[in-house]
Design a protein around this motif. Structure first.
Motif, short mmCIF file in Angstrom:
data_model
loop_
_atom_site.label_atom_id
_atom_site.label_comp_id
_atom_site.label_asym_id
_atom_site.label_seq_id
_atom_site.Cartn_x
_atom_site.Cartn_y
_atom_site.Cartn_z
N ALA A 68 6.53 1.86 11.56
CA ALA A 68 5.30 1.94 10.77
C ALA A 68 5.44 1.19 9.45
CB ALA A 68 4.94 3.40 10.50
N GLU A 69 6.63 1.23 8.89
CA GLU A 69 6.82 0.60 7.58
C GLU A 69 6.63 -0.91 7.65
OE1 GLU A 69 8.71 1.90 4.49
OE2 GLU A 69 9.26 3.90 5.19
N VAL A 70 6.99 -1.49 8.78
CA VAL A 70 6.85 -2.95 8.91
C VAL A 70 5.39 -3.35 8.81
CG1 VAL A 70 7.13 -4.91 10.47
CG2 VAL A 70 8.98 -3.23 10.24
N ALA A 71 4.53 -2.66 9.54
CA ALA A 71 3.10 -2.98 9.52
C ALA A 71 2.51 -2.79 8.12
CB ALA A 71 2.35 -2.11 10.54
N VAL A 72 2.88 -1.68 7.49
CA VAL A 72 2.31 -1.39 6.18
C VAL A 72 2.88 -2.32 5.11
CG1 VAL A 72 2.19 0.37 4.36
CG2 VAL A 72 1.65 0.97 6.72
N ASP A 73 4.18 -2.61 5.19
CA ASP A 73 4.76 -3.54 4.21
C ASP A 73 4.11 -4.91 4.30
OD1 ASP A 73 6.38 -1.65 3.14
OD2 ASP A 73 8.23 -2.33 4.10
N HIS A 74 3.87 -5.34 5.53
CA HIS A 74 3.22 -6.63 5.71
C HIS A 74 1.84 -6.64 5.04
CE1 HIS A 74 1.92 -10.35 7.60
NE2 HIS A 74 0.80 -9.73 7.94
N ALA A 75 1.09 -5.56 5.25
CA ALA A 75 -0.27 -5.47 4.68
C ALA A 75 -0.22 -5.40 3.15
CB ALA A 75 -0.99 -4.26 5.26
N LEU A 76 0.70 -4.60 2.64
CA LEU A 76 0.79 -4.47 1.18
C LEU A 76 1.26 -5.77 0.53
CD1 LEU A 76 2.31 -0.87 0.82
CD2 LEU A 76 -0.03 -1.58 0.27
N ALA A 77 2.07 -6.53 1.27
CA ALA A 77 2.56 -7.81 0.72
C ALA A 77 1.40 -8.75 0.42
CB ALA A 77 3.54 -8.46 1.70
N LEU A 78 0.37 -8.70 1.25
CA LEU A 78 -0.79 -9.56 1.01
C LEU A 78 -1.44 -9.23 -0.34
CD1 LEU A 78 -2.93 -11.64 2.43
CD2 LEU A 78 -4.28 -9.56 2.70
N VAL A 79 -1.61 -7.95 -0.59
CA VAL A 79 -2.24 -7.52 -1.84
C VAL A 79 -1.35 -7.90 -3.02
CG1 VAL A 79 -3.00 -5.52 -3.17
CG2 VAL A 79 -3.46 -5.64 -0.72
N ARG A 80 -0.05 -7.66 -2.86
CA ARG A 80 0.86 -7.99 -3.96
C ARG A 80 0.89 -9.47 -4.22
NH1 ARG A 80 5.92 -4.04 -3.19
NH2 ARG A 80 6.88 -5.61 -4.50
N GLU A 81 0.83 -10.25 -3.15
CA GLU A 81 0.91 -11.68 -3.32
C GLU A 81 -0.30 -12.20 -4.08
OE1 GLU A 81 3.43 -13.32 -0.29
OE2 GLU A 81 1.70 -14.55 0.18
N VAL A 82 -1.44 -11.63 -3.79
CA VAL A 82 -2.65 -12.10 -4.44
C VAL A 82 -2.71 -11.64 -5.90
CG1 VAL A 82 -5.16 -11.89 -4.41
CG2 VAL A 82 -3.93 -12.29 -2.30
N TRP A 83 -2.22 -10.45 -6.15
CA TRP A 83 -2.39 -9.87 -7.49
C TRP A 83 -1.14 -9.90 -8.34
CZ3 TRP A 83 -7.00 -8.42 -9.55
CH2 TRP A 83 -8.07 -8.24 -8.67
N SER A 84 0.00 -10.14 -7.73
CA SER A 84 1.25 -9.98 -8.47
C SER A 84 1.38 -10.98 -9.61
CB SER A 84 2.44 -10.13 -7.54
OG SER A 84 3.62 -10.05 -8.27
N ARG A 85 2.13 -10.56 -10.63
CA ARG A 85 2.36 -11.47 -11.74
C ARG A 85 3.82 -11.84 -11.89
NH1 ARG A 85 -0.33 -9.02 -16.85
NH2 ARG A 85 -1.91 -7.70 -15.94
N THR A 86 4.63 -11.44 -10.96
CA THR A 86 6.06 -11.65 -11.15
C THR A 86 6.54 -12.88 -10.38
OG1 THR A 86 6.16 -9.26 -11.08
CG2 THR A 86 8.25 -10.44 -11.14
N PRO A 87 6.99 -13.89 -11.10
CA PRO A 87 7.50 -15.08 -10.41
C PRO A 87 8.75 -14.71 -9.62
CG PRO A 87 7.35 -15.43 -12.81
CD PRO A 87 7.14 -13.98 -12.56
N ASP A 88 8.93 -15.26 -8.45
CA ASP A 88 10.15 -14.98 -7.71
C ASP A 88 10.71 -16.18 -7.00
OD1 ASP A 88 8.50 -15.33 -5.61
OD2 ASP A 88 9.01 -13.47 -4.59
N ARG A 89 10.12 -17.35 -7.21
CA ARG A 89 10.71 -18.52 -6.55
C ARG A 89 10.46 -19.74 -7.43
NH1 ARG A 89 10.03 -20.31 -0.30
NH2 ARG A 89 10.96 -18.29 0.14
N PRO A 90 11.48 -20.50 -7.67
CA PRO A 90 11.35 -21.58 -8.64
C PRO A 90 10.51 -22.76 -8.16
CG PRO A 90 13.56 -21.54 -7.73
CD PRO A 90 12.82 -20.40 -7.11
#
Lengths: 231, 231
Positions: free
Chosen positions: B166-188
């Protein structure tokens, strides 16, 4: 007849409270038979929100015709159909808002209605995005965001007692969602094609320090030929 | 006692349907008095979802302690508390999911619960963002997006009959939201300071064509020293 019943119902809810009013009271006030009430409204709750069914039908009809254009623009426009229903009758909308705050059963009813709008918008986006990666996920997330933004603007306006222009509050809220999710560039930032030392194609962007990030992003998006969903 | 009642209730709902089961049936099956039922559950609906109150309390407690760190990460983590409640009992969760699809009263109840989670997350974000421009609007929109993403992942898993993680499905979904809204750089991506012909400070960015837009954005955001909310 339908309007007459809704008016009689609302008068009584204001006078005696929602729980303190029976369907018999309503039909007596409206001067019609009990069966007339249930011909128009499945329940007492429905009489508090007499326009949502029509509004849902209008939204569905609008979206059925909206087969082109930016899907996000379309759902924001569809959400405005709801806003206009509230704005068409500010005094009633404010009173109903206050009544709804006080009656748990009405809040629950309202949640169900909001959920139906959300599903309508999500269904439309799903249809537009078809088999795109994460199409269904994005449809649901964006529909929820549009509805939350719309309701935030609408509630601000209702809480203020319907002072000012409802559209301004809602447009501001919807703009946030569009800005975050939109893919359409609308303001120039310098973006150039180039090549790095090994001859690989690169994109070079120059933007003024302090430039709004999301404006820059729109320019970059098309230049990078990459979408968030494709990650 | 509480678990005993919830188990007896659920057994009966599966055997006779939700509507076909009375509280008297439930207490008879559990071998306790009618008042015991209402000591633990305000209504028959509550017995179908015996863990949401505890889960809401856990979420609230988690967020009360989460006074630092990225607020978006925190609400995603808080949403996972709900997921883990479902994942802890897959067979029950799948059965309940199917039952809920069939009983409108349970769907309405579930909507109210979901709304409470959403309000809890939004309240937390509002607290973290305080008086930031559009803080309240962003809090509500992001909370709605996180809940929609979580539920999309959770429903996929439940619909599949709880196959897989279950965590895989939910993590994938939450990643979309984080990616759109996140402010933390993580790749140069190469971002340089510079000046234009008139001596104004500019930011120059070089990114490979085809670079994922949202990775680039994270880098740019800090460079531009500008946030979406500050527009």
């Amino acid at each position: 007849m339908r309007e007459l019943l809704a008016e009689a119902a609302f008068e009584l809810f204001m006078e005696r409270g929602f729980e303190g009013t029976t369907v018999d009271d309503i039909v007596a006030r409206a001067g019609v038979g009990r069966r007339s009430f249930f011909r128009y409204f499945p329940s007492k709750e429905d009489a508090v929100f007499p326009d949502h069914e029509r509004c849902l039908a209008d939204m569905t009809e609008y979206l059925e015709r909206a087969t082109s254009g930016d899907p996000l623009d379309r759902v924001c426009e569809a959400a405005r159909i709801v806003l206009r229903m509230y704005a068409a009758n500010p005094v009633f909308s404010v009173r109903r808002y206050r009544l709804t705050r006080e009656v748990p059963g009405l809040r629950t009813y309202e949640l169900s209605v909001v959920r139906r709008y959300e599903r309508t918008l999500a269904g439309y986006l799903r249809g537009r995005w078809g088999d795109a990666p994460d199409g269904s996920l994005r449809a649901e997330v964006i529909a929820a965001a549009v509805v939350a933004a719309h309701n935030n603007g609408l509630r601000s306006w209702l809480r203020s007692g319907a002072v000012g222009d409802a559209e301004v509050a809602v447009d501001h809220a919807l703009a946030l969602v569009r800005e975050v999710w939109s893919r359409t560039p609308d303001r120039p930032v310098t973006v150039l094609d180039g090549a790095d030392g090994d001859g690989r194609e690169v994109v070079v962007m120059v933007a003024p320090r302090g430039a709004p990030l999301w404006r820059v992003v729109r320019q970059l998006e098309s230049a990078l030929a990459e979408t968030p969903a494709a990650e």
